[in-house]
Scaffold this active site. Structure first.
Site, PDB file in Angstrom:
ATOM      1  N   ASP A 194     -11.395   2.842   3.928  1.00 20.30           N
ATOM      2  CA  ASP A 194     -11.821   1.449   3.774  1.00 20.30           C
ATOM      3  C   ASP A 194     -13.328   1.339   3.560  1.00 20.30           C
ATOM      4  O   ASP A 194     -13.827   0.289   3.162  1.00 20.30           O
ATOM      5  CB  ASP A 194     -11.458   0.643   5.044  1.00 20.30           C
ATOM      6  CG  ASP A 194     -10.230  -0.221   4.833  1.00 20.30           C
ATOM      7  OD1 ASP A 194      -9.908  -0.518   3.663  1.00 20.30           O
ATOM      8  OD2 ASP A 194      -9.609  -0.605   5.848  1.00 20.30           O
TER       9      ASP A 194
ATOM     10  N   LYS B 158       0.846  -1.201   0.000  1.00 19.15           N
ATOM     11  CA  LYS B 158       0.000   0.000   0.000  1.00 19.15           C
ATOM     12  C   LYS B 158       0.879   1.247   0.000  1.00 19.15           C
ATOM     13  O   LYS B 158       0.626   2.199  -0.729  1.00 19.15           O
ATOM     14  CB  LYS B 158      -0.930  -0.005   1.222  1.00 19.15           C
ATOM     15  CG  LYS B 158      -2.089  -0.991   1.076  1.00 19.15           C
ATOM     16  CD  LYS B 158      -2.851  -1.230   2.377  1.00 19.15           C
ATOM     17  CE  LYS B 158      -3.933  -2.290   2.141  1.00 19.15           C
ATOM     18  NZ  LYS B 158      -4.645  -2.705   3.349  1.00 19.15           N
TER      19      LYS B 158
ATOM     20  N   GLN C 228      -5.046  -1.412   9.561  1.00 20.03           N
ATOM     21  CA  GLN C 228      -4.932  -2.726   8.921  1.00 20.03           C
ATOM     22  C   GLN C 228      -5.548  -3.815   9.807  1.00 20.03           C
ATOM     23  O   GLN C 228      -5.200  -3.936  10.985  1.00 20.03           O
ATOM     24  CB  GLN C 228      -3.445  -3.031   8.645  1.00 20.03           C
ATOM     25  CG  GLN C 228      -3.195  -4.337   7.919  1.00 20.03           C
ATOM     26  CD  GLN C 228      -3.766  -4.357   6.497  1.00 20.03           C
ATOM     27  OE1 GLN C 228      -3.640  -3.402   5.752  1.00 20.03           O
ATOM     28  NE2 GLN C 228      -4.427  -5.447   6.149  1.00 20.03           N
TER      29      GLN C 228
END
Ligand code: NAD
Length: 281
Positions: free
Chosen positions: A119, A52, A96
């Site tokens: 997200d 990422k 995460q």
């Protein structure tokens, strides 16, 4: 059969995003920023976060990774999120997953300012997506959607079957297909006859986590099949779709690896840029 090349699609999306970041930089004299919080030393999470960060740098985003040991207190993480929520240089925040057991995942998700929730997991964004309003959209279903649209630009009236009802994949995928006027069936572990459901579908999205569950004789000719699954087996990584069998029937199919996976990260960058743009209005 069209092999849907997710690597190529993701590279094209990143190239477009890089241009967009350059334009935003000249207009606003600043660039979107993505901050990732990584807790613990799980190898897959470390690899995801490294990828990422690399992709974010490639398109010109300001990127930062904050690392905590497994033992970090929930309070410390929540305080850091509050700090990032009020930091103007941070456009997007991602924690995460998975988290260590002593940290409440939902509390963490809800602590993130919905306008920075790249997200798309915050209940506000989940609600906005299901109501058809503007929202951050979870990265993997968004990537699937963009791949499907490349093959079928007009989805109106198509019959879509989503296999799996997770909050991460199946449910938001269903909302995206509904928004495109598909007739959507969402299936799951208690579905009575999954094969019969799949055989009706013009579009199948499989997000289950069972190696090669969707077989060749489950798929009607000319269906578009998107395989979200990433399953480790003795023969290597395979998807939730039996690639060899389904490729003989389907009109288009994503490979695993090289299909949905690369699009997920590219969509995270897109979400970060979209959060930045909304914050500048
Ligand atoms: P999950 O375990 O949260 O959900 C699985 C879903 O499948 C559940 O809703 C369950 O009801 C359903 N299911 C289980 N058995 C079934 C059966 N026999 N028939 C029909 N449905 C059944 O999984 P998830 O987080 O949505 O992930 C699914 C897969 O996608 C996993 O392999 C995961 O590794 C992969 N994944 C890939 C990406 C990517 O970027 N490509 C991202 C996230 C997850």
């Amino acid at each position: 059969m069209i092999l849907i090349d997710g690597k190529k699609a993701a590279a094209e999306l990143r190239a477009d995003l890089k241009q967009e970041v350059a334009q935003l930089k000249s207009k606003h004299n600043k660039v979107p920023g993505l901050t990732v919080i990584l807790i613990g030393d799980l190898t897959p999470s470390q690899i995801y976060v490294r990828n990422k960060e690399k992709s974010a740098n490639e398109v010109g985003l300001k990127s930062e990774v904050i690392k905590y040991p497994d033992s970090v207190e929930e309070k410390t993480v929540l305080e850091k999120i509050q700090e990032l929520n009020s930091d103007e240089t941070v456009s997007g925040i991602l924690v995460q997953l998975p988290l260590p057991k002593h940290i409440d995942k939902q509390k963490v998700i809800e602590a993130i300012d919905p306008s920075k929730d790249v997200d798309g997991f915050h209940p506000m964004n989940v609600g906005n997506l299901s109501s058809g309003y503007e929202s951050s959209i979870p990265c993997t279903p968004l990537g699937c959607y963009l791949l499907i649209k490349k093959i079928e630009p007009n989805l109106s009236g198509k019959k879509a079957v989503v296999v799996g009802r997770s909050n991460l994949n199946g449910k938001p995928m269903t909302q995206l297909l509904l928004k495109e006027n598909c007739t959507v069936t969402i299936t799951h572990s208690k579905t009575k006859d999954l094969k019969a459901e799949c055989l009706e579908a013009d579009i199948i999205v499989a997000a289950v986590g069972i190696p090669e569950l969707v077989r060749g004789d489950w798929v009607k000719k000319d269906a578009v099949v998107i395989d979200v699954g990433i399953n480790k087996t003795d023969d290597g990584i395979v998807g939730d779709v039996h690639f060899d069998e389904v490729s003989k029937n389907a009109k288009a199919l994503t490979p695993v690896p090289g299909g949905v996976g690369p699009m997920t990260i590219a969509c995270l960058l897109k979400n970060t840029i979209d959060c930045f743009k909304r914050s500048q209005i």
